[in-house]
Design a protein around this motif. Structure first.
Motif, mmCIF file in Angstrom:
data_model
loop_
_atom_site.group_PDB
_atom_site.id
_atom_site.type_symbol
_atom_site.label_atom_id
_atom_site.label_comp_id
_atom_site.label_asym_id
_atom_site.label_seq_id
_atom_site.Cartn_x
_atom_site.Cartn_y
_atom_site.Cartn_z
ATOM 1 N N GLU A 65 0.828 -1.210 0.000
ATOM 2 C CA GLU A 65 0.000 0.000 0.000
ATOM 3 C C GLU A 65 0.856 1.251 0.000
ATOM 4 O O GLU A 65 1.892 1.326 0.669
ATOM 5 C CB GLU A 65 -0.902 -0.003 1.231
ATOM 6 C CG GLU A 65 -1.782 1.229 1.380
ATOM 7 C CD GLU A 65 -2.520 1.243 2.717
ATOM 8 O OE1 GLU A 65 -3.755 1.187 2.702
ATOM 9 O OE2 GLU A 65 -1.840 1.296 3.769
ATOM 10 N N GLY A 81 -7.454 -0.463 -6.015
ATOM 11 C CA GLY A 81 -6.738 -1.715 -5.826
ATOM 12 C C GLY A 81 -6.663 -2.590 -7.060
ATOM 13 O O GLY A 81 -7.452 -2.440 -8.001
ATOM 14 N N SER A 139 -7.260 -9.264 -0.240
ATOM 15 C CA SER A 139 -8.161 -8.128 -0.025
ATOM 16 C C SER A 139 -9.118 -8.373 1.129
ATOM 17 O O SER A 139 -9.577 -7.422 1.774
ATOM 18 C CB SER A 139 -8.941 -7.817 -1.305
ATOM 19 O OG SER A 139 -9.654 -8.948 -1.767
#
Length: 294
Positions: A65, A81, A139
């Protein structure tokens, strides 16, 4: 037009799917090479990379990230994403080297842009089977942790296969019955959401159409419609966040989906670059971003 962007996207896809090749927990050395490539690209762009590490199937894995702080008072962030693992037996050029390439280029384009709304760019690990839908999906790990922290996420956008565009009639397929309402030529980009997220998807559609004339289609429907939930946005739905997917429609158009033939030479890089530039301008519009000199 967009020649530099086209070449950058091509380079990323060839590095991930050509040089590194199949990369997943069953090929951990390659998975770690993909992780290192993304990390080094972001660091070279001047970003600090945060790792969310965890272990599964005996392999150390990590979501990656970077954060772009917002200048406004709104504390909610937009998450952009894409998953970086490839399915077993495939090098993953379109699935999802294209999504990762777009993610890397969007962050590069934002190097000298100050958004009013904060953004997070996230490369997710372990989207493909056997992880999809289950707790060790990258995720899922990320969204669950965000929910537990109380993170204020305005919405999430999943980039899932962005590299295939066809101008031939009959090149586009659909789930049952949808073919009667959508074009049969696969030259568009699709925005896909569940019913709860349709409002934010429509806002994004409006912003996208205001900055580019690239063909687009959209659908807001039940998650059980085949293909609608098949990416990382599902993880955010399950944690109560709004989210949608941007895609070339995957197996409804791309004949090499989840095969060994999903190689870098199969992608259509010029329209891919046009879509990526449109998404950048869309995000600028959505976040009230301004250019700054540094």
């Amino acid at each position: 037009m967009h020649e530099d962007l086209t070449q950058h996207l091509r380079h990323h896809v060839y590095e991930l799917a050509g040089k590194i090749g199949e990369h997943n927990v069953f090929h951990p050395k390659a998975l770690h090479a993909a992780e290192a490539y993304i990390t080094e690209e972001w660091q070279s762009q001047g970003y600090a990379v945060h790792k969310q590490a965890y272990r599964t199937h005996g392999v150390d894995c990590a979501n990656l990230e970077i954060n772009l702080p917002g200048s406004g008072l709104d504390q909610q962030a937009i998450v952009i994403g894409a998953h970086y693992d490839s399915v077993l037996g495939s090098p993953g050029a379109n699935d999802n080297g294209s999504g990762v390439a777009a993610l890397l280029e969007l962050s590069r384009l934002f190097q000298k842009i100050a958004p009013e709304t904060a953004m997070r760019f996230v490369a997710f690990v372990n989207e493909e089977p056997p992880f999809f839908f289950w707790p060790n999906m990258g995720s899922m790990v990320y969204a669950k942790a965000a929910k537990q922290r109380g993170d204020k996420i305005r919405f999430m956008i999943s980039r899932e296969m962005l590299g295939c565009y066809k101008n031939q009639p009959g090149s586009q397929a659909y789930p049952p019955f949808l073919k009667y309402f959508y074009p049969d030529t696969g030259n568009f980009i699709a925005f896909v959401s569940n019913l709860r997220s349709r409002g934010i998807m429509r806002d994004c559609l409006g912003a996208f159409s205001a900055v580019t004339d690239f063909p687009m289609q959209s659908i807001a429907t039940l998650a059980l419609v085949p293909g609608v939930s098949l990416s990382d946005h599902l993880s955010f739905w399950r944690q109560g966040y709004k989210a949608f997917m941007i895609t070339d429609t995957a197996f409804y158009r791309y004949p090499y989906y989840h095969t060994a033939q999903d190689t870098p030479d199969k992608l259509d890089y010029a329209p891919f670059a046009e879509v990526t530039n449109g998404l950048f301008l869309m995000l600028c519009r959505l976040t009230n971003a301004v250019r700054h000199d540094s």
